[in-house]
Motif scaffolding. Structure first.
Motif, PDB file in Angstrom:
ATOM      1  N   PRO A  32      26.308  49.256  27.361  1.00 46.04           N
ATOM      2  CA  PRO A  32      25.109  49.134  27.511  1.00 46.04           C
ATOM      3  C   PRO A  32      25.258  50.031  29.183  1.00 46.04           C
ATOM      4  N   ALA A  33      23.965  50.534  29.280  1.00 43.15           N
ATOM      5  CA  ALA A  33      23.697  51.533  30.496  1.00 43.15           C
ATOM      6  C   ALA A  33      24.083  50.675  31.814  1.00 43.15           C
ATOM      7  N   ASP A  34      23.760  49.477  31.699  1.00 49.75           N
ATOM      8  CA  ASP A  34      24.059  48.700  33.234  1.00 49.75           C
ATOM      9  C   ASP A  34      25.695  48.118  33.544  1.00 49.75           C
ATOM     10  N   ALA A  35      26.306  48.381  32.322  1.00 52.79           N
ATOM     11  CA  ALA A  35      27.804  48.065  32.536  1.00 52.79           C
ATOM     12  C   ALA A  35      28.569  48.879  33.397  1.00 52.79           C
ATOM     13  N   ARG A  36      29.649  48.353  34.152  1.00 56.14           N
ATOM     14  CA  ARG A  36      30.492  49.058  34.968  1.00 56.14           C
ATOM     15  C   ARG A  36      31.342  49.725  33.920  1.00 56.14           C
ATOM     16  N   ASP A  37      32.056  50.788  34.308  1.00 57.34           N
ATOM     17  CA  ASP A  37      33.130  51.467  33.564  1.00 57.34           C
ATOM     18  C   ASP A  37      34.429  50.562  33.676  1.00 57.34           C
ATOM     19  N   MET A  38      35.221  50.743  32.689  1.00 54.85           N
ATOM     20  CA  MET A  38      36.523  49.932  32.848  1.00 54.85           C
ATOM     21  C   MET A  38      37.163  50.688  33.801  1.00 54.85           C
ATOM     22  N   TRP A  39      37.832  49.977  34.659  1.00 63.24           N
ATOM     23  CA  TRP A  39      38.769  50.288  35.800  1.00 63.24           C
ATOM     24  C   TRP A  39      39.669  51.543  35.120  1.00 63.24           C
ATOM     25  N   THR A  40      39.901  52.435  36.221  1.00 62.33           N
ATOM     26  CA  THR A  40      40.769  53.403  36.070  1.00 62.33           C
ATOM     27  C   THR A  40      41.987  52.596  36.133  1.00 62.33           C
ATOM     28  N   LYS A  41      43.344  53.429  35.984  1.00 64.04           N
ATOM     29  CA  LYS A  41      44.607  52.963  36.372  1.00 64.04           C
ATOM     30  C   LYS A  41      44.595  52.967  38.029  1.00 64.04           C
ATOM     31  N   GLU A  42      44.212  53.697  38.580  1.00 63.38           N
ATOM     32  CA  GLU A  42      44.071  53.709  39.959  1.00 63.38           C
ATOM     33  C   GLU A  42      43.313  52.660  40.416  1.00 63.38           C
ATOM     34  N   GLN A  43      42.207  52.483  39.907  1.00 63.81           N
ATOM     35  CA  GLN A  43      41.414  51.323  40.243  1.00 63.81           C
ATOM     36  C   GLN A  43      42.014  49.916  40.124  1.00 63.81           C
ATOM     37  N   ALA A  44      42.865  49.650  38.930  1.00 65.20           N
ATOM     38  CA  ALA A  44      43.456  48.462  38.687  1.00 65.20           C
ATOM     39  C   ALA A  44      44.604  48.448  39.759  1.00 65.20           C
ATOM     40  N   ASN A  45      45.248  49.436  40.004  1.00 65.67           N
ATOM     41  CA  ASN A  45      46.591  49.425  40.657  1.00 65.67           C
ATOM     42  C   ASN A  45      46.110  49.312  41.987  1.00 65.67           C
ATOM     43  N   ALA A  46      45.217  49.746  42.699  1.00 69.06           N
ATOM     44  CA  ALA A  46      44.754  49.416  44.177  1.00 69.06           C
ATOM     45  C   ALA A  46      44.224  48.058  44.342  1.00 69.06           C
ATOM     46  N   TRP A  47      43.583  47.817  43.194  1.00 72.26           N
ATOM     47  CA  TRP A  47      43.255  46.078  43.281  1.00 72.26           C
ATOM     48  C   TRP A  47      44.556  45.062  43.452  1.00 72.26           C
ATOM     49  N   TYR A  48      45.459  45.569  42.405  1.00 71.34           N
ATOM     50  CA  TYR A  48      46.897  44.477  42.537  1.00 71.34           C
ATOM     51  C   TYR A  48      47.339  44.913  43.697  1.00 71.34           C
ATOM     52  N   ALA A  49      47.531  45.888  44.393  1.00 72.55           N
ATOM     53  CA  ALA A  49      48.162  46.066  45.561  1.00 72.55           C
ATOM     54  C   ALA A  49      47.832  45.082  46.540  1.00 72.55           C
ATOM     55  N   ASN A  50      46.632  44.661  46.514  1.00 77.47           N
ATOM     56  CA  ASN A  50      45.859  43.994  47.562  1.00 77.47           C
ATOM     57  C   ASN A  50      46.033  42.280  47.314  1.00 77.47           C
ATOM     58  N   GLN A  51      46.895  42.040  45.939  1.00 81.81           N
ATOM     59  CA  GLN A  51      46.862  40.545  45.683  1.00 81.81           C
ATOM     60  C   GLN A  51      48.175  40.250  45.934  1.00 81.81           C
ATOM     61  N   PRO A  52      48.328  38.988  46.259  1.00 83.65           N
ATOM     62  CA  PRO A  52      49.855  38.256  46.573  1.00 83.65           C
ATOM     63  C   PRO A  52      50.472  38.340  44.916  1.00 83.65           C
ATOM     64  N   TRP A  53      51.642  38.111  45.036  1.00 81.95           N
ATOM     65  CA  TRP A  53      52.357  37.667  43.688  1.00 81.95           C
ATOM     66  C   TRP A  53      51.727  36.318  43.262  1.00 81.95           C
ATOM     67  N   MET A  54      51.063  36.450  42.125  1.00 79.32           N
ATOM     68  CA  MET A  54      50.199  35.178  41.560  1.00 79.32           C
ATOM     69  C   MET A  54      51.197  34.465  40.727  1.00 79.32           C
ATOM     70  N   VAL A  55      51.299  33.090  41.060  1.00 79.68           N
ATOM     71  CA  VAL A  55      52.186  32.257  40.208  1.00 79.68           C
ATOM     72  C   VAL A  55      51.451  31.030  40.037  1.00 79.68           C
ATOM     73  N   GLY A  56      51.415  30.562  38.889  1.00 83.40           N
ATOM     74  CA  GLY A  56      50.458  29.127  38.525  1.00 83.40           C
ATOM     75  C   GLY A  56      50.831  28.788  37.134  1.00 83.40           C
ATOM     76  N   ALA A  57      49.600  27.902  36.653  1.00 86.20           N
ATOM     77  CA  ALA A  57      49.991  27.248  35.304  1.00 86.20           C
ATOM     78  C   ALA A  57      48.747  27.379  34.614  1.00 86.20           C
ATOM     79  N   ASN A  58      48.749  27.155  33.404  1.00 86.97           N
ATOM     80  CA  ASN A  58      47.535  27.355  32.396  1.00 86.97           C
ATOM     81  C   ASN A  58      47.110  25.613  32.537  1.00 86.97           C
ATOM     82  N   TYR A  59      45.923  25.375  33.236  1.00 86.73           N
ATOM     83  CA  TYR A  59      45.465  23.948  33.798  1.00 86.73           C
ATOM     84  C   TYR A  59      44.453  23.559  32.880  1.00 86.73           C
ATOM     85  N   ASN A  60      44.660  22.150  32.614  1.00 87.10           N
ATOM     86  CA  ASN A  60      43.668  21.286  32.168  1.00 87.10           C
ATOM     87  C   ASN A  60      44.136  19.900  32.989  1.00 87.10           C
TER      88      ASN A  60
END
Length: 377
Positions: free
Chosen positions: A19-47
């Motif tokens: 749709p016209a208002d959808a954001r584009d899929m992230w480029t590899k560069e955008q995805a990796n830039a996002w990930y570079a700012n994340q801690p190492w994510m460790v956790g569990a599937n939770y209920n």
């Protein structure tokens, strides 16, 4: 290189239909830039331990903030900083306002413990005929005996109801689109799974074809809400995830549409590493959104250090032993453990009282996450 070109072409075709208002899929560069700012994510599937499934976790009558607060406190204390949590479209259909209010309460609790959330919108595993309201009790000695598929067989087969699914996705993702407490949206868990349950559930006719027709639109609906968080859907079967000609129709959509890659692995460390490298070949961040089944060869000791080595987010199945009974192995569907405990617990980190099943596992999680992210404060 061939598989990358084929998938890029598929992704271009799908992006063109957004749709016209959808954001584009992230480029590899955008995805990796996002990930570079994340801690190492460790956790569990939770209920939480008193919830047999998504309905008992989220419905007003059984939503349990006090228990959730206690359990997420235990998770934070061992270094966990993310939880993967399932929603259900029927929860939204019946009480959209209440669901979002309870999600807000849940996010406040998680944020207090410095834990972010990966919400899962749909799920192809276990009971294909979800029913809301009071849930049936667990089947004694059986693994995950009350879990419900989403959207469920009836809604999946009825294309006249896809408008409700679209409204659910757009409203939930849109409402929390800029919420920093949410790390990732997992749009569909194991979409090409036939269901599981050791033959206890009647297979959904033409399920894979129906899912293949719906998964692309689900990505589009989620992306149209312009979320600041990445979208993903994880691969879980097969041996050649880096070869486009070996992927089925559903997997091709998962790979072509995921901003960040994700996968499941419940096998030995050698297989985990092989699959991890295949997913890393796409040049995007990779998240292992399910692992750890002790009796199947998948352990914290074997897989978690590999996740740290490759900086892959690591989210194991199960946290606190409870009504889901996933300490029981998969074969409990054919041979319920009604008179005995499994020789070793299949999933879960903690007993219902918060004590570790294996202290060495908790020590390992805490040591590795402290090395990667520093101590929790």
């Amino acid at each position: 290189m061939k598989h990358l070109l084929m998938i890029a072409a598929a992704g271009f075709a799908m992006t063109a239909a957004l749709p016209a208002d959808a954001r584009d899929m992230w480029t590899k560069e955008q995805a990796n830039a996002w990930y570079a700012n994340q801690p190492w994510m460790v956790g569990a599937n939770y209920n939480n331990r008193s919830a047999i499934n998504q309905f008992e976790m989220w419905q007003a009558a059984t939503f349990n903030p006090k228990e959730i607060d206690e359990e997420l406190g235990w998770a934070s204390a061992m270094g966990m900083n993310i939880m993967r949590v399932y929603l259900h479209n029927m929860l939204w259909e019946e009480d959209a306002k209440g669901l979002k209010q309870r999600m807000e309460t849940f996010l406040q609790i998680a944020d207090k413990h410095k834990i972010r959330i990966m919400f899962v919108l749909f799920d192809s595993c276990w009971d294909p005929n979800p029913v809301s309201g009071p849930q049936r009790p667990p089947i004694p000695g059986v693994h995950n005996s009350g879990w419900m598929q989403a959207p469920g067989a009836a809604r999946l087969a009825d294309k006249s109801r896809y408008g409700e699914l679209e409204a659910y996705v757009k409203d939930v993702v849109g409402h929390f689109a800029n919420d920093k407490r949410i790390a990732v949206w997992d749009v569909w868990n194991e979409p090409n799974n036939e269901g599981g349950g050791g033959g206890s559930y009647k297979p959904t006719p033409q399920k894979k074809q129906l899912v293949a027709g719906l998964l692309g639109p689900v990505f589009e609906w989620a992306r149209s809400a312009n979320p600041s968080q990445p979208l993903t859907s994880g691969l879980w079967i097969g041996q050649n995830w880096d070869q486009a000609d070996k992927l089925d129709a559903v997997e091709k959509i998962q790979v072509a549409q995921s901003d960040v890659m994700s996968f499941h692995d419940y096998s030995w460390p050698e297989t985990f590493e092989k699959r991890a490298k295949q997913m890393l070949s796409y040049g995007r961040p990779v998240l292992a959104t399910e692992y750890m089944a002790r009796g199947n060869g998948s352990t914290f000791d074997g897989s978690l250090p590999l996740g740290k080595k490759y900086k892959i987010a690591m989210i194991n199945w199960g946290f606190v032993d409870g009504k889901s009974q996933t300490r029981m192995p998969w074969d409990s569907w054919k041979r319920p453990y009604t008179h005995e405990e499994p020789t070793i617990w299949f999933h879960e980190v903690l007993r219902a009282n918060g004590k570790p099943y294996r202290q060495a596992e908790v020590d390992l999680i805490k040591r590795l996450t402290t090395e990667a992210n520093g101590p929790r404060r």
